[in-house]
Design an enzyme around this catalytic site. Structure first.
Site, mmCIF file in Angstrom:
data_model
loop_
_atom_site.group_PDB
_atom_site.id
_atom_site.type_symbol
_atom_site.label_atom_id
_atom_site.label_comp_id
_atom_site.label_asym_id
_atom_site.label_seq_id
_atom_site.Cartn_x
_atom_site.Cartn_y
_atom_site.Cartn_z
ATOM 1 N N GLY A 291 15.036 11.328 29.774
ATOM 2 C CA GLY A 291 14.386 12.374 29.000
ATOM 3 C C GLY A 291 13.633 11.814 27.806
ATOM 4 N N GLU B 2 18.503 6.146 33.162
ATOM 5 C CA GLU B 2 17.597 6.392 34.300
ATOM 6 C C GLU B 2 16.210 6.812 33.840
ATOM 7 O OE1 GLU B 2 19.584 9.794 35.686
ATOM 8 O OE2 GLU B 2 21.135 8.700 36.717
ATOM 9 N N PRO B 3 15.516 5.983 33.096
ATOM 10 C CA PRO B 3 14.194 6.402 32.625
ATOM 11 C C PRO B 3 13.159 6.423 33.752
ATOM 12 C CG PRO B 3 14.599 4.120 32.018
ATOM 13 C CD PRO B 3 15.864 4.619 32.654
ATOM 14 N N GLY B 4 12.301 7.426 33.735
ATOM 15 C CA GLY B 4 11.153 7.477 34.645
ATOM 16 C C GLY B 4 9.891 7.365 33.796
ATOM 17 N N ARG C 73 0.420 18.122 36.659
ATOM 18 C CA ARG C 73 1.137 18.340 35.397
ATOM 19 C C ARG C 73 0.397 19.246 34.408
ATOM 20 N NH1 ARG C 73 2.673 15.216 32.012
ATOM 21 N NH2 ARG C 73 4.849 15.750 31.877
ATOM 22 N N TYR D 273 2.844 22.261 33.926
ATOM 23 C CA TYR D 273 3.621 22.192 32.681
ATOM 24 C C TYR D 273 2.773 22.374 31.432
ATOM 25 C CZ TYR D 273 6.847 19.670 35.804
ATOM 26 O OH TYR D 273 7.670 19.300 36.826
ATOM 27 N N CYS E 203 -9.888 25.081 45.120
ATOM 28 C CA CYS E 203 -10.194 26.501 44.981
ATOM 29 C C CYS E 203 -9.003 27.241 44.380
ATOM 30 C CB CYS E 203 -10.638 27.068 46.316
ATOM 31 S SG CYS E 203 -12.211 26.351 46.775
ATOM 32 N N TYR F 81 4.892 11.020 37.533
ATOM 33 C CA TYR F 81 4.732 12.367 38.102
ATOM 34 C C TYR F 81 3.264 12.699 38.377
ATOM 35 C CZ TYR F 81 9.437 12.285 36.309
ATOM 36 O OH TYR F 81 10.715 11.894 36.051
HETATM 37 C C1 LIG Z 1 13.863 13.052 36.787
HETATM 38 C C2 LIG Z 1 15.125 12.362 36.502
HETATM 39 C C3 LIG Z 1 15.162 11.305 35.583
HETATM 40 C C4 LIG Z 1 13.957 10.808 34.837
HETATM 41 O O1 LIG Z 1 13.485 11.606 33.808
HETATM 42 P P1 LIG Z 1 12.267 11.128 32.885
HETATM 43 O O2 LIG Z 1 12.065 12.247 31.933
HETATM 44 O O3 LIG Z 1 11.087 10.877 33.758
HETATM 45 O O4 LIG Z 1 12.676 9.861 32.211
HETATM 46 C C5 LIG Z 1 16.395 10.678 35.400
HETATM 47 N N1 LIG Z 1 17.511 11.088 36.048
HETATM 48 C C6 LIG Z 1 17.513 12.099 36.937
HETATM 49 C C7 LIG Z 1 18.759 12.480 37.636
HETATM 50 C C8 LIG Z 1 16.316 12.778 37.181
HETATM 51 O O5 LIG Z 1 16.324 13.794 38.049
#
Ligand SMILES: *Cc1c(COP(=O)(O)O)cnc(C)c1O
Length: 416
Positions: free
Chosen positions: A227, A268-270, A307, A311, A337, A365
Site C-alpha cells: 500500500g 508485498e509491494p507492487g 486507472r 480510480y 467508444c 496496473y
Molecule cells: C495488490 C496487492 C499488493 C500490492 O499493492 P500495491 O499497492 O501495488 O503495493 C500486495 N499484496 C496483496 C495481497 C495484494 O492484493
C-alpha cells in the site's frame, strides 16, 4: 525518460526512435528505476531477515519477474495463473506466496500440491484446510486488523466491511479451528489495500498482528503487505519509507524478543517497485477543436490504461515531440467508444497531430489491467536494459483477437 537539450531520451535512445522501432501505443519500462526502487525499499527496512515479495498483479511480464528475481525479490501471486507464470520465470514454488481471495478450495489444494506458501483468508477455508492437511502443511493467515486511521478517511486501513482477510474479532474461532486440527500457522499477514502515507495507522496494524501472534507457537514470518504510495505529480504526499521502516523495525525487534524468535519480515509491494518505471507512449491521432475546448485523441484508451477512468487517478502527461511548444490546455482522450478521458483540462506543450505523448506512472496496473475491449489489440511492452530498449511482449494482432473464438456456422447458410 529524461530531457536533454529539449529531446526526450529513454536509455541511450531518443523516445521518438524507440517509438519508431516498436510502434505506438507502447509500454516502456526502465530497469534502472526498478532496481533503484528495490534498493530503496530494502534500505528502508533494516532487518536481517527481510523478504520482499513483488505483488506481480501490478506487472506480470516474465522479463520483469526475472529482473526482480535477479535482485533477490520473491513473489506474491493472487491466482494460480500468476503463480504458474512466476514458476515459468524461474522462481521456486517456495518463493511464491499464494494469496487468493474467495476462491474454491480446489485452488488451494492445487497450490499446496505445487508447493506455494498458502495464505488463508476465510474461516471456512481454514476449516477445510485443517480437515485435509492437519499439521502436515503450514499456512499463513490473512488478518483484517480493522485499524481506524486518525484524520484522513483515505488512509483507513482494513475497514470493517472489507471482503479481505479474517476479522481480528474472530480470533476465538481461528484458535478453535487451528486447535481442533492442529494446524501449523507459520505466518500472519495483513494487506490493507489503501494508500499509506501516514505511519501511525500502519504501526497500529502491525501491533495488532504482534498481539495476535502470541497465540501461535510456530510462526516463521509476519507479512506486512503493501500500500506504499509513490508520487503521481509534484507535491504528492508519499510514504516516508525510511521513517516507517525505522519505526516498524524497532517495534518488530521488541516483538521478536518477547516472542522468543527472530522472525522474517515480509512485504508485498507492487506499485512502489514498478509504477514510476513505466510510461505508456501514445500518438496523437487527432486534435479536435470544439467551441468549448480542445481534445487530443490518442491511439490508446481505457483498454490499455484504465486507472484514470476507474480510480480517477492522475497521470502526468508530457508532449515528447514538442517540449518547447506553447502551453495550452487539452482534454486527452482515448479512441474507445466510451468516455475514456486520460486527463481533463491539462496544460501541455502544444500538441500537433502525430505528436508522441508519454503518460507517466504507467508501470503498475497498466498493462496488467488492459483488455481487448472494442476488439483492439493490446500494446507491445519494452524494457530498457543497460540503456537499450528491448521488446518483452509483442503487440497483439487480429489473430490474437480471434484465436479462441469458435465459428459454429462455418460456411453453411444460417437457418434460424
Ligand atoms: C495488490 C496487492 C499488493 C500490492 O499493492 P500495491 O499497492 O501495488 O503495493 C500486495 N499484496 C496483496 C495481497 C495484494 O492484493
Amino acid at each position: 525518460m529524461r530531457l536533454e537539450d529539449n529531446i526526450y531520451f529513454a536509455g541511450e535512445n531518443t523516445v521518438a526512435s524507440v517509438c519508431n522501432q516498436f510502434g505506438t501505443p507502447l509500454y516502456l519500462y526502465d530497469s534502472d528505476k526498478i532496481v533503484e526502487q528495490i534498493k530503496t525499499f530494502k534500505q528502508a527496512f533494516n532487518w536481517p531477515k527481510l523478504k520482499v515479495k513483488f505483488a506481480m498483479k501490478s506487472l506480470s511480464n516474465i522479463s520483469i519477474l526475472k529482473l526482480m528475481k535477479a535482485h533477490g525479490v520473491e513473489l506474491d501471486a493472487v491466482s494460480l495463473y500468476e503463480a504458474e507464470t512466476g514458476f515459468f520465470a524461474g522462481y521456486k514454488p517456495s518463493q511464491i506466496m499464494y494469496t487468493p481471495s474467495g476462491v474454491k478450495f480446489d485452488e488451494l489444494e492445487e497450490g499446496v500440491l505445487k508447493g506455494y506458501q498458502i495464505n488463508v483468508d476465510n474461516l471456512s477455508t481454514l476449516e477445510k484446510f485443517g480437515e485435509k492437511y492437519g499439521n502436515t502443511v503450514p499456512c499463513c493467515l490473512r488478518i483484517n486488523p480493522h485499524i481506524k486511521a486518525g484524520g484522513n478517511h483515505k488512509i483507513q486501513t482494513g475497514h470493517k466491511d472489507s471482503k479481505f482477510g479474517i476479522s481480528l474479532l474472530q480470533i476465538d474461532q481461528i484458535l478453535e479451528i487451528t486447535k481442533k486440527y492442529d494446524i501449523v500457522i507459520n505466518g500472519l499477514h495483513m494487506h490493507t489495500g489503501s494508500e499509506i502515507y501516514e505511519i501511525d495507522p500502519y504501526i497500529e496494524g502491525a501491533k495488532v498482528l504482534f498481539k495476535l501472534a502470541q497465540n501461535f507457537a510456530h510462526l516463521d514470518f509476519i507479512d506486512f503487505g503493501s500500500g506504499f504510495k509513490v508520487a503521481y505529480k509534484d507535491g504528492d504526499k508519499v510514504t516516508d519509507l525510511k521513517k516507517l521502516g525505522d519505526n516498524l523495525v524497532a517495534e518488530f525487534s521488541a516483538f521478536c524478543d518477547s516472542y522468543g524468535k527472530e522472525l522474517e519480515m515480509w512485504f508485498e509491494p507492487g506499485k512502489f517497485l514498478v509504477s514510476e518505471s513505466g510510461v505508456l507512449l501514445v500518438k496523437a491521432n487527432v486534435v479536435k477543436q470544439t467551441p468549448y475546448s480542445t481534445f487530443v485523441g490518442v491511439d490508446s484508451g481505457l483498454n490499455h490504461l484504465i486507472r484514470p477512468m476507474m480510480y480517477d487517478s492522475y497521470h502526468e502527461i508530457v508532449n515528447v515531440s514538442n517540449p518547447t511548444g506553447k502551453v495550452q490546455n487539452y482534454n486527452v482522450v482515448g479512441y474507445i467508444c466510451e468516455t475514456d478521458t486520460f486527463a481533463w483540462d491539462r496544460p501541455l506543450n502544444e500538441v500537433r497531430e502525430g505528436d508522441i505523448l508519454a503518460i507517466k506512472n504507467a508501470g503498475a496496473y497498466g498493462f496488467s489491467m488492459s483488455s481487448n475491449y472494442n476488439s483492439r489489440p493490446r500494446p507491445a511492452e519494452a524494457l530498457i536494459v543497460n540503456g537499450v530498449p528491448q521488446l518483452i511482449r509483442n503487440r497483439e494482432t487480429i489473430q490474437d483477437i480471434l484465436k479462441n473464438q469458435i465459428d459454429i456456422f462455418q460456411e453453411e447458410e444460417i437457418k434460424i
